[in-house]
Design an enzyme around this catalytic site. Structure first.
Site, PDB file in Angstrom:
ATOM      1  N   HIS A 184       5.714  15.915  -3.316  1.00 28.32           N
ATOM      2  CA  HIS A 184       5.279  14.730  -1.754  1.00 28.32           C
ATOM      3  C   HIS A 184       5.350  14.859  -0.899  1.00 28.32           C
ATOM      4  CE1 HIS A 184       8.276  11.809   0.057  1.00 28.32           C
ATOM      5  NE2 HIS A 184       7.506  10.577  -0.498  1.00 28.32           N
TER       6      HIS A 184
ATOM      7  N   HIS B 169      13.051   6.331  -6.646  1.00 25.99           N
ATOM      8  CA  HIS B 169      11.841   6.108  -6.835  1.00 25.99           C
ATOM      9  C   HIS B 169      11.485   5.145  -8.567  1.00 25.99           C
ATOM     10  CE1 HIS B 169       9.067   5.785  -3.825  1.00 25.99           C
ATOM     11  NE2 HIS B 169      10.525   7.017  -3.565  1.00 25.99           N
TER      12      HIS B 169
ATOM     13  N   HIS C 237       0.942   6.865   1.510  1.00 25.86           N
ATOM     14  CA  HIS C 237       2.021   6.324   1.760  1.00 25.86           C
ATOM     15  C   HIS C 237       1.422   4.730   2.742  1.00 25.86           C
ATOM     16  CE1 HIS C 237       6.398   6.754   0.875  1.00 25.86           C
ATOM     17  NE2 HIS C 237       5.204   7.972   0.871  1.00 25.86           N
TER      18      HIS C 237
ATOM     19  N   HIS D 139       3.909   7.194  -7.347  1.00 30.41           N
ATOM     20  CA  HIS D 139       5.520   7.432  -6.999  1.00 30.41           C
ATOM     21  C   HIS D 139       5.737   7.567  -7.922  1.00 30.41           C
ATOM     22  CE1 HIS D 139       5.417   7.050  -2.176  1.00 30.41           C
ATOM     23  NE2 HIS D 139       6.180   8.392  -2.689  1.00 30.41           N
TER      24      HIS D 139
ATOM     25  N   HIS E 189      16.077   5.017   2.656  1.00 32.93           N
ATOM     26  CA  HIS E 189      15.206   6.767   2.567  1.00 32.93           C
ATOM     27  C   HIS E 189      16.387   7.325   4.066  1.00 32.93           C
ATOM     28  CE1 HIS E 189      12.429   8.405  -0.210  1.00 32.93           C
ATOM     29  NE2 HIS E 189      12.297   7.090   0.358  1.00 32.93           N
TER      30      HIS E 189
ATOM     31  N   HIS F 103      12.868   0.690   0.467  1.00 38.04           N
ATOM     32  CA  HIS F 103      12.051   1.765  -0.009  1.00 38.04           C
ATOM     33  C   HIS F 103      12.702   2.726   1.617  1.00 38.04           C
ATOM     34  CE1 HIS F 103       9.081   5.164   1.072  1.00 38.04           C
ATOM     35  NE2 HIS F 103       9.953   5.547  -0.371  1.00 38.04           N
TER      36      HIS F 103
ATOM     37  N   PHE G  34       9.128  11.999   5.389  1.00 43.33           N
ATOM     38  CA  PHE G  34       8.645  12.240   3.806  1.00 43.33           C
ATOM     39  C   PHE G  34       8.838  13.688   3.259  1.00 43.33           C
ATOM     40  CE2 PHE G  34       5.660   8.181   5.597  1.00 43.33           C
ATOM     41  CZ  PHE G  34       6.884   7.241   4.769  1.00 43.33           C
TER      42      PHE G  34
HETATM   43 CU1  C2O Z   1       6.444   9.334  -0.937  1.00 45.85          CU
HETATM   44 CU2  C2O Z   1       9.918   7.215  -1.115  1.00 45.85          CU
HETATM   45  O1  C2O Z   1       8.003   8.229  -0.115  1.00 45.85           O
END
Ligand code: C2O
Length: 345
Positions: A92, A276, A112, A121, A246, A242, A263
């Site tokens: 990631h 995810h 992203h 993802h 995070h 999303h 990230f």
């Molecule tokens: Cu690449 Cu939830 O992020």
């Protein structure tokens, strides 16, 4: 509208990259992937049993014991093994901080804030799930999904407080039973649980229905080879819930709200994978709401490809066009209510 060339990473170029706040980070594999053998992805045989992902708040203890054993085993693997937990987290970091340069280009590759968000993802957690299944000897193993769009799922699932599921770098004010603010933007909403749930459902309706009527609004903007930096248009759900979740989960005591809030570190928290899985599920829900017509037919998207290590630690090359059919990939989601569908604000 079609046009532009497909994107792919140049595996020989992994290099130091920058965190969201511009601090140098290094997440490249110890051994050059460009020296490994690569195979093209093949779908699992249609006769293998499907992996059915269930809501995290409904899974039972036997399942959790298995899943937890898988995560523990993954953490115990040597870092020379690409299936090691930290190596998984670093995939990631690599693709989300621009640690690879694109093939035939000097532009960085970043997945992203564009139409690569959903399929990339999907693939990352797909291989992660298969690796876990292999480590525990269960080829029906499926990840749980954190069902934060549904009131009983709007808290961090309790089991993330135990054993190898724990990450100490989380905001302690947001641990269970705190109801998540799915549109969190660094400021506490101050809402009580009932109001927060209400507000979350209205927000979901906007992000999934009224605000996502056009493909680009949901999928994010079109990004093709050499254009890194030019397209900067995340889809509705990518921005929030999303990104918002995070940030909400990550630690308020860390400079970039690590782990989940940045990230480069996000996938070090086991809750990342359930988060995810829900994002991936909502992609299929949105698709179904529009009658399952292919959202994008542009070859620049369909032919873009990435690399992941599979359950046998074999490096696999896979195109976006092979990431679009869950049935063929061999997994699915257990159906659950969509309480936000009638929550027009
Ligand atoms: Cu690449 Cu939830 O992020």
């Amino acid at each position: 509208q079609t046009g532009g060339r497909p994107i792919a990473p140049n595996l020989a170029t992994c290099h130091k990259s920058l965190s969201d706040a511009g601090r140098p980070v290094f997440c490249c594999p110890p051994k050059r992937e460009s020296e490994e053998s690569v195979i093209d992805f093949k779908f699992p045989s249609p006769s293998t049993p499907k992996r059915i992902r269930r809501p995290a708040h409904l899974v039972d203890d036997d399942y959790l014991a298995k899943y937890q054993r898988g995560v523990t085993l993954m953490k115990q693997l040597d870092t020379s093994d690409p299936r090691n937990f930290m190596r998984q987290a670093n995939i990631h970091c690599i693709f989300c901080t621009g640690a690879y340069t694109q093939v035939n280009s000097s532009h960085l590759l970043n997945i992203h804030r564009s139409w690569f968000f959903f399929p990339w993802h999907r693939l990352m957690i797909y291989f992660h799930e298969r690796i876990l299944g292999k480590l525990i000897g269960d080829d029906t193993f499926a990840l749980p999904y954190w069902n934060w769009d549904n009131p009983p799922g709007m808290i961090i699932p309790h089991y993330y407080m135990n054993g190898s599921f724990v990450d100490k770098d989380r905001d302690h004010a947001h641990l269970p039973p705190q109801v998540a603010d799915i549109s969190f933007d660094y400021v506490e909403s101050g809402l009580g649980p009932e109001e927060q749930i209400e507000s979350n459902l209205h927000f979901m309706y906007h992000q999934m229905v009224s605000g996502a009527k056009k493909v680009e609004l949901f999928m994010g903007c079109k990004r093709t080879a050499g254009e890194e930096g030019e397209c900067d248009g995340p889809g509705t759900v990518e921005v929030a819930p999303h990104n918002a979740l995070h940030t909400w989960v990550g630690s308020n005591l860390q400079p970039e709200r690590e782990n989940m809030g940045a990230f480069y570190s996000a996938a070090r928290d086991p809750v990342f994978y359930a988060h995810h899985a829900n994002i991936d599920r909502l992609w299929t829900v949105w698709r179904k709401l529009r009658g399952n017509v292919p959202e994008i037919v542009d070859p620049a998207w369909l032919d873009s490809y990435f690399y992941f290590h599979d359950e046998n630690a074999q490096l696999v090359r896979i195109k976006i066009r092979d990431a679009l059919d869950m049935d063929k990939l061999g997994y699915g989601y257990e159906d659950i209510d969509l309480p936000w569908l009638n929550a027009r604000p």
